[in-house]
Motif scaffolding. Structure first.
Motif, PDB file in Angstrom:
ATOM      1  N   MET A  24      11.149   9.688 -80.538  1.00  0.00           N
ATOM      2  CA  MET A  24       9.853   9.187 -80.228  1.00  0.00           C
ATOM      3  C   MET A  24       9.106   8.844 -81.642  1.00  0.00           C
ATOM      4  O   MET A  24       9.297   9.571 -82.407  1.00  0.00           O
ATOM      5  CB  MET A  24       8.913   9.636 -79.378  1.00  0.00           C
ATOM      6  N   ASN A  25       8.065   7.833 -81.711  1.00  0.00           N
ATOM      7  CA  ASN A  25       7.510   7.678 -82.869  1.00  0.00           C
ATOM      8  C   ASN A  25       6.381   8.403 -82.970  1.00  0.00           C
ATOM      9  O   ASN A  25       5.249   7.906 -83.346  1.00  0.00           O
ATOM     10  CB  ASN A  25       7.361   6.117 -82.994  1.00  0.00           C
ATOM     11  N   ILE A  26       6.330   9.769 -83.179  1.00  0.00           N
ATOM     12  CA  ILE A  26       5.265  10.700 -83.548  1.00  0.00           C
ATOM     13  C   ILE A  26       5.364  11.145 -84.996  1.00  0.00           C
ATOM     14  O   ILE A  26       6.378  11.702 -85.296  1.00  0.00           O
ATOM     15  CB  ILE A  26       5.185  11.730 -82.593  1.00  0.00           C
ATOM     16  N   PHE A  27       4.547  10.582 -85.735  1.00  0.00           N
ATOM     17  CA  PHE A  27       4.466  10.969 -87.153  1.00  0.00           C
ATOM     18  C   PHE A  27       3.827  12.066 -87.364  1.00  0.00           C
ATOM     19  O   PHE A  27       2.973  12.540 -86.758  1.00  0.00           O
ATOM     20  CB  PHE A  27       4.154   9.610 -87.853  1.00  0.00           C
ATOM     21  N   GLU A  28       4.072  12.377 -88.807  1.00  0.00           N
ATOM     22  CA  GLU A  28       3.392  13.657 -89.301  1.00  0.00           C
ATOM     23  C   GLU A  28       1.936  13.631 -88.967  1.00  0.00           C
ATOM     24  O   GLU A  28       1.188  14.504 -88.553  1.00  0.00           O
ATOM     25  CB  GLU A  28       3.739  13.813 -90.746  1.00  0.00           C
ATOM     26  N   THR A  47      -4.460  10.371 -80.814  1.00  0.00           N
ATOM     27  CA  THR A  47      -3.356   9.549 -80.919  1.00  0.00           C
ATOM     28  C   THR A  47      -1.995  10.352 -80.450  1.00  0.00           C
ATOM     29  O   THR A  47      -1.356   9.751 -79.826  1.00  0.00           O
ATOM     30  CB  THR A  47      -3.327   9.137 -82.273  1.00  0.00           C
ATOM     31  N   PHE A  48      -2.148  11.688 -80.694  1.00  0.00           N
ATOM     32  CA  PHE A  48      -1.080  12.472 -80.457  1.00  0.00           C
ATOM     33  C   PHE A  48      -0.727  12.589 -79.160  1.00  0.00           C
ATOM     34  O   PHE A  48       0.215  12.354 -78.343  1.00  0.00           O
ATOM     35  CB  PHE A  48      -1.206  13.890 -81.140  1.00  0.00           C
ATOM     36  N   TRP A  49      -1.986  12.842 -78.216  1.00  0.00           N
ATOM     37  CA  TRP A  49      -2.101  13.110 -76.850  1.00  0.00           C
ATOM     38  C   TRP A  49      -1.526  11.862 -75.990  1.00  0.00           C
ATOM     39  O   TRP A  49      -0.797  11.748 -75.322  1.00  0.00           O
ATOM     40  CB  TRP A  49      -3.100  13.839 -76.269  1.00  0.00           C
ATOM     41  N   GLU A  50      -2.235  10.695 -76.621  1.00  0.00           N
ATOM     42  CA  GLU A  50      -1.817   9.328 -76.129  1.00  0.00           C
ATOM     43  C   GLU A  50      -0.338   9.150 -76.144  1.00  0.00           C
ATOM     44  O   GLU A  50       0.298   8.736 -75.244  1.00  0.00           O
ATOM     45  CB  GLU A  50      -2.815   8.518 -77.038  1.00  0.00           C
ATOM     46  N   LYS A  51       0.190   9.571 -77.375  1.00  0.00           N
ATOM     47  CA  LYS A  51       1.698   9.139 -77.652  1.00  0.00           C
ATOM     48  C   LYS A  51       2.304  10.256 -76.533  1.00  0.00           C
ATOM     49  O   LYS A  51       3.548   9.576 -76.027  1.00  0.00           O
ATOM     50  CB  LYS A  51       2.237   9.492 -79.161  1.00  0.00           C
ATOM     51  N   ILE A  52       2.108  11.358 -76.356  1.00  0.00           N
ATOM     52  CA  ILE A  52       3.007  12.388 -75.606  1.00  0.00           C
ATOM     53  C   ILE A  52       2.667  11.733 -74.050  1.00  0.00           C
ATOM     54  O   ILE A  52       3.453  11.653 -73.324  1.00  0.00           O
ATOM     55  CB  ILE A  52       2.138  13.655 -75.470  1.00  0.00           C
ATOM     56  N   GLY A  99       4.143   2.517 -76.311  1.00  0.00           N
ATOM     57  CA  GLY A  99       2.809   2.227 -76.272  1.00  0.00           C
ATOM     58  C   GLY A  99       2.869   0.635 -76.673  1.00  0.00           C
ATOM     59  O   GLY A  99       1.868   0.284 -76.892  1.00  0.00           O
ATOM     60  N   GLU A 100       3.522  -0.153 -76.241  1.00  0.00           N
ATOM     61  CA  GLU A 100       3.608  -1.554 -76.259  1.00  0.00           C
ATOM     62  C   GLU A 100       3.171  -2.340 -75.066  1.00  0.00           C
ATOM     63  O   GLU A 100       2.572  -3.533 -75.200  1.00  0.00           O
ATOM     64  CB  GLU A 100       5.015  -2.137 -76.679  1.00  0.00           C
ATOM     65  N   ALA A 101       2.981  -1.711 -74.047  1.00  0.00           N
ATOM     66  CA  ALA A 101       2.816  -2.461 -72.687  1.00  0.00           C
ATOM     67  C   ALA A 101       1.243  -2.116 -72.582  1.00  0.00           C
ATOM     68  O   ALA A 101       0.739  -1.325 -71.836  1.00  0.00           O
ATOM     69  CB  ALA A 101       3.409  -1.712 -71.496  1.00  0.00           C
TER      70      ALA A 101
END
Ligand code: SF4
Lengths: 184, 186
Positions: B1-5, B13-18, B152-154
Motif C-alpha cells: 500500500m502507499n504508506i510512506f515514511e 494520515t497514517f490511520w486514515e490509510k490503514i 483513498g480515491e473514492a
C-alpha cells in the motif's frame, strides 16, 4: 366467431335494447362495443350481472385530431373466458366523466390513474384528483399527445454534454492502432 | 500500500490509510435495487461468481451499508427515496452507477419521469457501462472500487458534503421538492 349461444343471445339483446354504435371482435374471445356516454353505467351493470364480474382495467386513448378522449372499460368473464371492451368517447376540452366505483369499487385507482395521465375528472370519485404516481407534477398530463416529453426532459433533467469531435478522434486513434475493425 | 515514511509521523494520515485498507476489504452493499440492471446481482451474489470472495455482502438497512448501487434508470419518484437513503448512510459511503441509464439516460433519455445523469444529483464514485452489465463486469467494478477505496480515491461522500449546495440546487430543479409525500403513511 365461435361464441356460445348464451353470448350470441346477449349480443343480440345488447344490440336491440341499447344504443350500440359499433360491434366488433378484435380478436378471438374478445368483444368490443362502442356505446353512448350515458349508457356506460347501465351496460356495465348489465354485463356484471351476466358474469363479467372482473374489471381488468380502464384505459384512455387520446384522439387528438377528433378532439376526443376514448375511455375503454375492459371486463373479463371467468366462466367463459370472454373479454368485453366497452368504449365511449368524451370531449377533450375540460374532460369530465362519471365514476363507476359504485359498480366496480376497484375502479377507484384506475380513475385516479387516468386523471393523472390524461386529466379526466371523475365525478363521484372523491380520490380522483389525488396524485398517484407523479409526485409534485407541474405540467400538463404527460400521456396527452400534445405533451412533449423530450422538451420536458431537457428542461427538467439536464443531459450529459459530449464533445462529439473529441470522441470521433478517439475512435480514429483506436482504429489506427488496430483496436477495432474499420467498418465500410 | 502507499504508506510512506513521513506518514508514520503524521498519525491522522497514517490511520486514515490503514482504515482505508480495512474499508476496502469489507464492503456491505445496500439491498436496494432501482432498475433492470439489478437482475445481474443475484448471479453475482450466488455460487458461480460469489461476491463474498471480495468481502462483500448484502445488507438490509442504509445505516449499516457502505455501498449504494444504483442499478439502472432512476425515476423521479425513486430518486427522492434514493436521496433519503444516501443521506441516511454513515460515512464513508460509496455510490456506484450501473448501466447506461445512470450515465446519460440510456433508452429513457427523453422520458418525462426518468432522470438523465446520476452524478448531477448524487456523487458517483464509479460508473459501470453496459445495458445491462454482465456479472463479470460487476465483479470487475467491485474489484476496482475496492482498489480505489484502499488508495483513498473514492471520495464521493466528501464531495457531497463540500458541494452540498450545488447538489441540492440540482435536486430541487428536477424534483421541485425533495420531501417524500406518501399517502399510505400519512
Ligand atoms: S442501462 Fe439498460 S439494463 Fe440498465 S437500467 Fe437502463 S435499460 Fe435497464
Amino acid at each position: 366467431m365461435n361464441f356460445t349461444n348464451d353470448t350470441k343471445e346477449l349480443i343480440s339483446i345488447l344490440e336491440k335494447s341499447l344504443d350500440i354504435k359499433d360491434f366488433t371482435t378484435p380478436k378471438k374471445n374478445e368483444i368490443s362495443i362502442v356505446v353512448d356516454q350515458n349508457n356506460v353505467p347501465t351496460i356495465l351493470t348489465y354485463l356484471k350481472d351476466k358474469g363479467w364480474k372482473q374489471l381488468s382495467m380502464i384505459t384512455c386513448v387520446d384522439w387528438i385530431e377528433e378532439n376526443k378522449f376514448e375511455l375503454v372499460y375492459v371486463l373479463f368473464n371467468w366462466t367463459n373466458g370472454i373479454t368485453f371492451l366497452v368504449k365511449t368517447k368524451i370531449e377533450r376540452e375540460n374532460p369530465e366523466y362519471i365514476s363507476i366505483i359504485d359498480i366496480f369499487p376497484g375502479a377507484r385507482y384506475y380513475e385516479r390513474d387516468i386523471h393523472e395521465f390524461f386529466g379526466v375528472k371523475f365525478e363521484g370519485n372523491s380520490d380522483s384528483e389525488k396524485p398517484l404516481f407523479l409526485e409534485l407534477w407541474d405540467d400538463k398530463p404527460p400521456m396527452r399527445k400534445d405533451f412533449d416529453p423530450l422538451e420536458y426532459s431537457k428542461r427538467k433533467f439536464p443531459d450529459r454534454k459530449y464533445d462529439v469531435e473529441l470522441s470521433k478522434n478517439v475512435v480514429k486513434e483506436v482504429i489506427k492502432e488496430g483496436g477495432i475493425n474499420e467498418r465500410t | 500500500m502507499n504508506i510512506f515514511e513521513e506518514d508514520l509521523n503524521d498519525t491522522i494520515t497514517f490511520w486514515e490509510k490503514i482504515k482505508n485498507i480495512f474499508r476496502g476489504k469489507s464492503l456491505w452493499m445496500l439491498h436496494y435495487c432501482t432498475g433492470c440492471g439489478a437482475v445481474e446481482l443475484p448471479p453475482t451474489m450466488t455460487a458461480r461468481f460469489d461476491m463474498e470472495r471480495l468481502g462483500m455482502g448484502p445488507m438490509a438497512t442504509p445505516r449499516q451499508a457502505d455501498v449504494l448501487l444504483i442499478t439502472g434508470y432512476l425515476s423521479v419518484k425513486t430518486l427522492r427515496r434514493v436521496i433519503y437513503t444516501y443521506e441516511q448512510m454513515m460515512t464513508p459511503k460509496y455510490l456506484v452507477g450501473f448501466g447506461s441509464c445512470t450515465l446519460n439516460g440510456g433508452i429513457y433519455y427523453d422520458s418525462y419521469a426518468v432522470i438523465n445523469r446520476l452524478d448531477y444529483y448524487l456523487p458517483v464514485d464509479l460508473y459501470l457501462a453496459g445495458c445491462m452489465p454482465r456479472p463479470e463486469a460487476i465483479m470487475n467494478t467491485f474489484k476496482t472500487l475496492e482498489n480505489m477505496i484502499t488508495k483513498g480515491e473514492a471520495n464521493g461522500w466528501k464531495k457531497y458534503v463540500e458541494n452540498y449546495d450545488w447538489y441540492r440546487n440540482n435536486q430541487i430543479r428536477s424534483l421541485g421538492e425533495v420531501y417524500v409525500k406518501d399517502e399510505f403513511h400519512e
